[in-house]
Design an enzyme around this catalytic site. Structure first.
Site, short mmCIF file in Angstrom:
data_model
loop_
_atom_site.label_atom_id
_atom_site.label_comp_id
_atom_site.label_asym_id
_atom_site.label_seq_id
_atom_site.Cartn_x
_atom_site.Cartn_y
_atom_site.Cartn_z
N LYS A 47 2.64 -3.07 5.62
CA LYS A 47 2.65 -3.00 4.16
C LYS A 47 4.04 -2.71 3.61
O LYS A 47 4.40 -3.20 2.53
CB LYS A 47 1.64 -1.96 3.68
CG LYS A 47 0.19 -2.40 3.86
CD LYS A 47 -0.09 -3.73 3.17
CE LYS A 47 -1.56 -4.07 3.10
NZ LYS A 47 -1.80 -5.40 2.50
N SER B 273 0.85 -1.20 0.00
CA SER B 273 0.00 0.00 0.00
C SER B 273 0.87 1.24 0.00
O SER B 273 1.98 1.24 0.57
CB SER B 273 -0.89 0.02 1.25
OG SER B 273 -1.56 1.26 1.38
N TYR C 199 -0.70 -0.57 10.01
CA TYR C 199 -0.94 -0.95 8.61
C TYR C 199 0.25 -0.54 7.73
O TYR C 199 0.72 -1.32 6.89
CB TYR C 199 -2.22 -0.28 8.14
CG TYR C 199 -2.64 -0.58 6.74
CD1 TYR C 199 -3.21 -1.81 6.39
CD2 TYR C 199 -2.52 0.39 5.74
CE1 TYR C 199 -3.62 -2.07 5.09
CE2 TYR C 199 -2.94 0.14 4.44
CZ TYR C 199 -3.48 -1.09 4.13
OH TYR C 199 -3.89 -1.34 2.83
#
Length: 301
Positions: A166, A149, A162
Site C-alpha cells: 500500500k 491504506s 499489505y
C-alpha cells in the site's frame, strides 16, 4: 459528472469496489466490473460477484459489463483493459481496488504470503495501469485511482506484506502522475476507512482491537465512493499526485514525505559526532512507533 466516460473498477464484486462501480454508473459512466470472486485470502474464483454488481447497474438503467480475470497476471491485465474497449469502445478511468489479505506477524510471514499480497495490490495495480496507459496517452486524457491504506501510510501490526504494497502504491501513483502529466492523465490515491469483508478479517482478540473494530463497523463503504466519482470527473482535472483519506463524513488530504529538519557540520560527520550532535538535534522530530488507530484516535464523524 461522468457522462460518456468508461470506468474499469477492479475488485468491484463487493465492498468498496462495488460502491465505486455503482456510484460511477449512477454518475453516467459505463462500467467494466472486474472481480476474480475469491475469498479474502485470494482463494477460489467465481464470476457471480461481478455479475451481480453488473446486474444491479443495469437494473438501475446504467451500462455495465463483466470481467472475472486476475489483475495479478500481466496477460490477464491486458485482457481486462481490452474488455472495456471491446464492450464500450474506450477507457477513461482505472480504479485499482482489487486486494487480498494474508495477515501475519512479520517474523512468521511466509514467502507465499508475502508474494500473494504484493502480486495483487502492487503488481496488479501496475499491470492494469500499464495496460491502460497507451490508450490514455493516445487520447491525451485519463484518470487512475489507486487504493492505498493507513496501514502503509502510518503503520499497523501483522501486515508487513499489505503495508509494504500500500505504501509502494503511493510511489507508483506519483510516478504515473509525473510521467503522464503532459498527456493530461491524472493519478491519485485514496486511503479508505470503512467496514468491509477485508476489514472484517482483522483480529479482534484484545479489548483495544475489539473497540477499534466496533468503530469501523459504523463506517460505510458507500461513503468512499463520492470522492472516487469526483476524482474520475473533469471537475478534478487539476488534481493529480495527491493522497486522500475518507472516514465516514471526513475527507483528509494526507501528507507526503518532505524534510522536517536538517543538521550540518563543517568537514562532515563521523559516527561519533552523529551520536553526539546530529541525533540529539533531530530526535525531537522523530515519529513515534504508531499504528493507524493511534493517529486517528477520535471517533468518526
Amino acid at each position: 459528472m461522468l457522462e460518456g466516460k468508461v470506468a474499469l473498477v477492479t475488485g468491484a464484486g463487493g465492498g468498496i469496489g462495488r460502491d465505486f462501480a455503482l456510484a460511477m454508473a449512477a454518475a453516467g459512466a459505463k462500467v467494466l466490473v472486474n472481480d476474480l470472486g475469491t475469498s479474502v485470502k485470494g482463494e477460489g474464483a467465481s464470476g457471480a460477484p461481478a455479475q451481480k454488481v453488473a446486474d444491479e447497474i443495469r437494473a438501475a438503467g446504467g451500462a455495465a459489463a463483466v470481467n472475472s480475470e486476475s489483475v495479478a497476471d500481466w496477460a490477464a491485465a491486458q485482457r481486462i483493459v481490452q474488455a472495456a474497449l471491446d464492450h464500450f469502445g474506450r477507457i477513461d478511468v482505472v480504479v485499482n481496488n482489487a486486494g487480498i489479505l494474508r495477515d501475519r506477524f512479520f517474523f512468521n510471514m511466509s514467502v507465499d504470503e508475502w508474494r500473494a499480497v504484493i502480486d495483487v495490490h502492487l503488481n496488479g495495480s501496475f499491470y492494469v495501469s500499464r495496460a491502460a496507459a497507451p490508450h490514455f496517452k493516445a487520447q491525451e486524457s485519463g484518470c487512475y485511482i489507486h487504493m492505498t491504506s493507513t496501514s502503509g501510510l502510518v503503520g499497523n501490526l501483522g501486515q508487513a506484506n499489505y503495508s509494504a504494497a500500500k505504501l509502494a502504491l503511493v510511489g507508483l501513483s506519483k510516478s504515473i502522475a509525473l510521467d503522464m502529466a503532459k498527456y493530461h492523465v491524472r493519478s491519485n490515491c485514496i486511503a479508505p476507512f470503512a467496514w468491509s469483508r477485508m476489514i472484517g478479517s482483522i483480529p479482534a482478540e484484545t479489548p483495544d482491537q475489539q473497540a477499534r473494530v466496533e468503530k469501523l463497523k459504523g463506517m460505510q463503504t458507500a461513503k468512499i465512493a463520492p470522492l472516487a466519482a469526483y476524482l474520475a470527473s473533469e471537475a478534478a482535472r487539476e488534481v493529480s499526485g495527491q493522497i486522500f483519506g475518507v472516514r465516514a463524513n471526513e475527507i483528509f488530504l494526507m501528507s507526503q514525505s518532505r524534510p522536517l529538519r536538517s543538521v550540518h557540520r563543517e568537514g562532515g560527520w563521523s559516527a561519533e559526532t552523529i551520536a553526539t550532535h546530529a541525533m540529539p538535534a533531530l530526535r525531537a522530530h522523530f515519529y513515534a512507533l504508531e499504528r493507524s488507530q493511534d493517529v486517528f484516535s477520535w471517533d468518526p464523524i
